[in-house]
Design a protein around this motif. Structure first.
Motif, short mmCIF file in Angstrom:
data_model
loop_
_atom_site.label_atom_id
_atom_site.label_comp_id
_atom_site.label_asym_id
_atom_site.label_seq_id
_atom_site.Cartn_x
_atom_site.Cartn_y
_atom_site.Cartn_z
N UNK A 169 0.81 -1.21 0.00
CA UNK A 169 0.00 0.00 0.00
C UNK A 169 0.85 1.27 0.00
N UNK A 170 1.82 1.42 0.91
CA UNK A 170 2.64 2.62 0.89
C UNK A 170 3.57 2.62 -0.34
N UNK A 171 3.52 3.72 -1.10
CA UNK A 171 4.40 3.89 -2.26
C UNK A 171 4.31 2.77 -3.27
N UNK A 172 3.13 2.14 -3.41
CA UNK A 172 3.00 1.03 -4.33
C UNK A 172 3.19 1.46 -5.77
N UNK A 173 2.72 2.65 -6.12
CA UNK A 173 2.85 3.11 -7.50
C UNK A 173 4.32 3.37 -7.83
N UNK A 174 5.04 3.94 -6.89
CA UNK A 174 6.45 4.22 -7.13
C UNK A 174 7.26 2.96 -7.31
N UNK A 175 6.89 1.90 -6.60
CA UNK A 175 7.63 0.64 -6.68
C UNK A 175 7.23 -0.20 -7.88
N UNK A 176 6.13 0.17 -8.55
CA UNK A 176 5.67 -0.61 -9.69
C UNK A 176 4.98 -1.89 -9.30
N UNK A 177 4.67 -2.07 -8.01
CA UNK A 177 4.02 -3.28 -7.55
C UNK A 177 2.53 -3.03 -7.37
N UNK A 178 1.76 -4.10 -7.38
CA UNK A 178 0.32 -4.00 -7.15
C UNK A 178 -0.12 -5.20 -6.34
N UNK A 179 -1.06 -4.98 -5.43
CA UNK A 179 -1.52 -6.07 -4.58
C UNK A 179 -2.41 -7.02 -5.38
N UNK A 180 -2.56 -8.22 -4.86
CA UNK A 180 -3.41 -9.21 -5.50
C UNK A 180 -4.86 -8.73 -5.52
N UNK A 181 -5.58 -9.09 -6.58
CA UNK A 181 -6.96 -8.65 -6.73
C UNK A 181 -7.86 -9.07 -5.59
N UNK A 182 -7.60 -10.23 -4.99
CA UNK A 182 -8.44 -10.67 -3.88
C UNK A 182 -8.34 -9.71 -2.70
N UNK A 183 -7.18 -9.10 -2.50
CA UNK A 183 -7.01 -8.14 -1.41
C UNK A 183 -7.62 -6.79 -1.77
N UNK A 184 -7.56 -6.43 -3.04
CA UNK A 184 -8.23 -5.21 -3.49
C UNK A 184 -9.73 -5.34 -3.29
N UNK A 185 -10.26 -6.52 -3.61
CA UNK A 185 -11.71 -6.75 -3.50
C UNK A 185 -12.16 -6.69 -2.04
N UNK A 186 -11.38 -7.24 -1.13
CA UNK A 186 -11.73 -7.18 0.29
C UNK A 186 -11.89 -5.73 0.73
N UNK A 187 -10.99 -4.87 0.28
CA UNK A 187 -11.09 -3.46 0.64
C UNK A 187 -12.28 -2.79 -0.04
N UNK A 188 -12.60 -3.22 -1.25
CA UNK A 188 -13.76 -2.67 -1.94
C UNK A 188 -15.05 -3.00 -1.19
N UNK A 189 -15.12 -4.19 -0.64
CA UNK A 189 -16.32 -4.60 0.11
C UNK A 189 -16.52 -3.75 1.36
N UNK A 190 -15.44 -3.22 1.91
CA UNK A 190 -15.55 -2.44 3.13
C UNK A 190 -15.87 -0.98 2.88
N UNK A 191 -16.04 -0.61 1.60
CA UNK A 191 -16.38 0.76 1.26
C UNK A 191 -17.87 0.85 0.95
N UNK A 192 -18.58 1.72 1.64
CA UNK A 192 -20.01 1.91 1.42
C UNK A 192 -20.25 2.99 0.39
N UNK A 193 -21.18 2.75 -0.53
CA UNK A 193 -21.60 3.75 -1.50
C UNK A 193 -23.00 4.22 -1.17
N UNK A 194 -23.25 5.50 -1.37
CA UNK A 194 -24.55 6.07 -1.02
C UNK A 194 -25.69 5.47 -1.81
#
Length: 574
Positions: free
Chosen positions: A350-375
């Motif tokens: 997460x910290x400086x991920x764009x600068x390092x050229x790395x990206x987290x696995x999609x399953x972890x991105x999805x977990x965070x998406x589930x925790x975000x509420x939309x109006x």
């Protein structure tokens, strides 16, 4: 003559599972979905088969719930509704499986599962078949190596249909490259040999990836946690990809060319090898196989649809080997010599991920998406209540040697993390963790270099190989000694205790490394004051020991000065 279709994977028992009460049995694909909430986990003989069966079942789920035009918020609603029921809708899944029932026969028929009917070798080899051991990944390819294998020679003369089903998934996902016997109709063979296609993924599709999945209390929860609806909000949600079809809904392709992917269902069931299983006379076992190169997935599509891997940017060399531009995001494989927690920065960058050229696995991105509420969501409460306090990340994969033509090692590891470390909305705990792990890495490297020098090895042309081998062994021993300590803190550290636990963690690691250093230095023998010649310089054991302790205590890059803290209950689990 084409054998009559036998052993349908939808109805027949072939998936090894363990139920919540501890009983183990084989179940069919249909039964696995029906009993998913009562099944604790999948337990195949080939441990890396867990991720393969999960992906296979996820492909079914994607296909069952596809709907043209479905929006991102609606896909979250679909996911949430199923999650809240605690089980799968067997009527929806059963209806789909019945529609494709004839494509799931392992043996015989016009369209056997993940195979090609009538496939044969070219020319004089047309009547030949390989021993069935050819698809058993953990089987030595030389009789002289059976001494080091858990398998006996007689065990590979045939495979039961349930065994063959799992190994078929494995060979399609992980098969190594190398020279193969040309298949009938091949136009690329040279001198009776078929070589790996250039500019393509030469292994099975999953062999390129460092497989990552989230594991929960039962099969239902595990599948749901890895059933990603989308990774990027700007991309079309996966359930809207109505043209995304798994292998059993596709026609066989005889070409070795690169093929564009249509979605995760396509990728998760991609057949990178052309295969035909040879049944025994009674059809109750598989005794042989015909196998060769098949189509390859387009690497440019994998970053869009692959949700169960780590990522990095392709080097110039890798870009040339895969026929993609340098800097394209490509899967990152696991290092079997390195515990997963040591590479946590690439697992959760997460910290400086764009600068390092790395990206987290999609399953972890999805977990965070589930925790975000939309109006605009219809009263769906996607809080983090579904996320346990301890998140189990399971890593599986294979590594290869000599131009990917041989299996080198395998990876099967679980890493338990406090849920604070996987959330992207507050990375204070993760920042602390990554800092401590970096400091530990610095100190372990300094320990290895110092101990190696004390033993008379210098980093020069004469002793370079011995120097690197010896220092690598010291690092391995140090990380082994630190393993339990670091895993414990990764389970317990959170945003509300990160500052306190950082001091304790650094202190405990510091004391452990001092004990290791004392052990290694005392093992050198002789005087600690007298000078010893190492390479082109002279050193004293005592001087180097004091210098090493100073490195450990450095506040900038070491573990800092030792404290007088009293161990608290902060690192104890509830």
């Amino acid at each position: 003559m084409v054998p009559q279709p036998q052993f349908n994977l939808i109805d027949e028992d072939w998936i090894d599972v363990e139920y919540s009460d501890g009983t183990k049995r084989k179940v069919s694909l249909q039964k696995a979905f029906e009993d998913a909430s009562d099944i604790r986990r999948i337990v195949p003989e080939f441990s890396q088969g867990i991720i393969l069966i999960l992906r296979f079942m996820l492909a079914v789920l994607y296909r069952c719930y596809q709907r043209e035009g479905i929006k991102h918020g609606e896909t979250k609603h679909v996911w949430g509704k199923i999650w809240k029921t605690g089980h799968f809708d067997v009527s929806v899944i059963g209806s789909y499986l019945q529609r494709v029932h004839d494509r799931f026969y392992l043996i015989g028929g016009d369209k056997p599962f993940m195979q090609e009917a009538g496939l044969s070798y070219q020319g004089k080899n047309s009547d030949d078949v390989d021993d069935i051991g050819r698809i058993v990944i953990d089987l030595p390819d030389n009789d002289n190596k059976f001494l080091f294998s858990l398998r006996s020679k007689g065990s590979v003369e045939s495979l039961s249909c349930p065994e063959a089903a799992v190994w078929l998934l494995a060979i399609q996902a992980y098969d190594c490259a190398g020279i193969k016997t040309p298949l009938a109709g091949s136009t690329t063979a040279r001198s009776g040999r078929e070589y790996a296609p250039k500019g393509q993924i030469s292994t099975g599709a999953l062999g390129l990836c460092g497989g990552i999945y989230l594991e929960r209390a039962n099969l239902f929860e595990t599948l749901m946690m890895n059933w990603v609806m989308y990774v990027e909000s700007g991309e079309v949600p996966f359930l809207a990809l109505v043209g995304d079809a798994p292998v059993w809904e596709r026609e066989a392709i005889s070409s070795m060319d690169r093929r564009r992917l249509t979605g995760p269902a396509d990728l998760f069931t991609f057949t990178s090898r052309r295969v035909r299983l040879i049944p025994s006379d009674d059809g109750n076992a598989v005794t042989g196989v015909v196998i060769g190169y098949g189509a390859q997935p387009d690497p440019n599509d994998m970053a869009r649809f692959e949700t169960m891997t780590l990522w990095r940017l392709a080097s110039k060399k890798q870009g040339e080997s895969l026929g993609i531009p340098e800097g394209t995001r490509v899967p990152k494989t696991h290092d079997p010599k390195k515990a997963l927690w040591r590479g946590l920065a690439s697992v959760l960058p997460f910290p400086n991920s764009e600068a390092s050229g790395q990206a987290r696995a999609g399953v972890l991105t999805w977990v965070n998406e589930l925790m975000m509420n939309d109006d605009d969501e219809e009263d769906d409460d996607f809080s983090d209540s579904f996320l346990p306090q301890i998140v189990a990340i399971h890593a599986q994969g294979m590594t290869y040697g000599t131009q990917n033509s041989v299996y080198e090692d395998s990876v099967d590891e679980q890493l338990d993390l406090n849920k604070a470390l996987v959330r992207r909305d507050d990375v204070s705990a993760l920042s602390v963790v990554l800092d401590v792990l970096k400091r530990i890495e610095n100190c372990v490297n300094e320990l290895a270099n110092s101990v190696t020098r004390v033993h008379g090895l210098a980093r020069n042309k004469t002793t370079l190989n011995r120097y690197e081998a010896f220092s690598a062994s010291i690092r391995a021993e140090a990380y082994y000694a630190l393993d339990a300590l670091c895993r414990n803190y990764l389970r317990t550290i959170a945003d509300d205790n990160a500052e306190a636990l950082e001091t304790q963690w650094r202190d405990e690691a510091h004391r452990l490394l001092i004990r290791l250093a004392e052990h290694y230095f005392q093992g050198t023998g002789g005087s600690w004051i007298a000078k010893r010649k190492v390479g082109g310089s002279e050193i004293a054991v005592g001087d180097l020991y004091v210098k090493l302790l100073g490195y450990f205590a450095n506040e900038e890059f070491g573990l800092g000065k030792l404290t007088d803290f009293q161990s608290t209950d902060a690192t104890k689990e509830d």
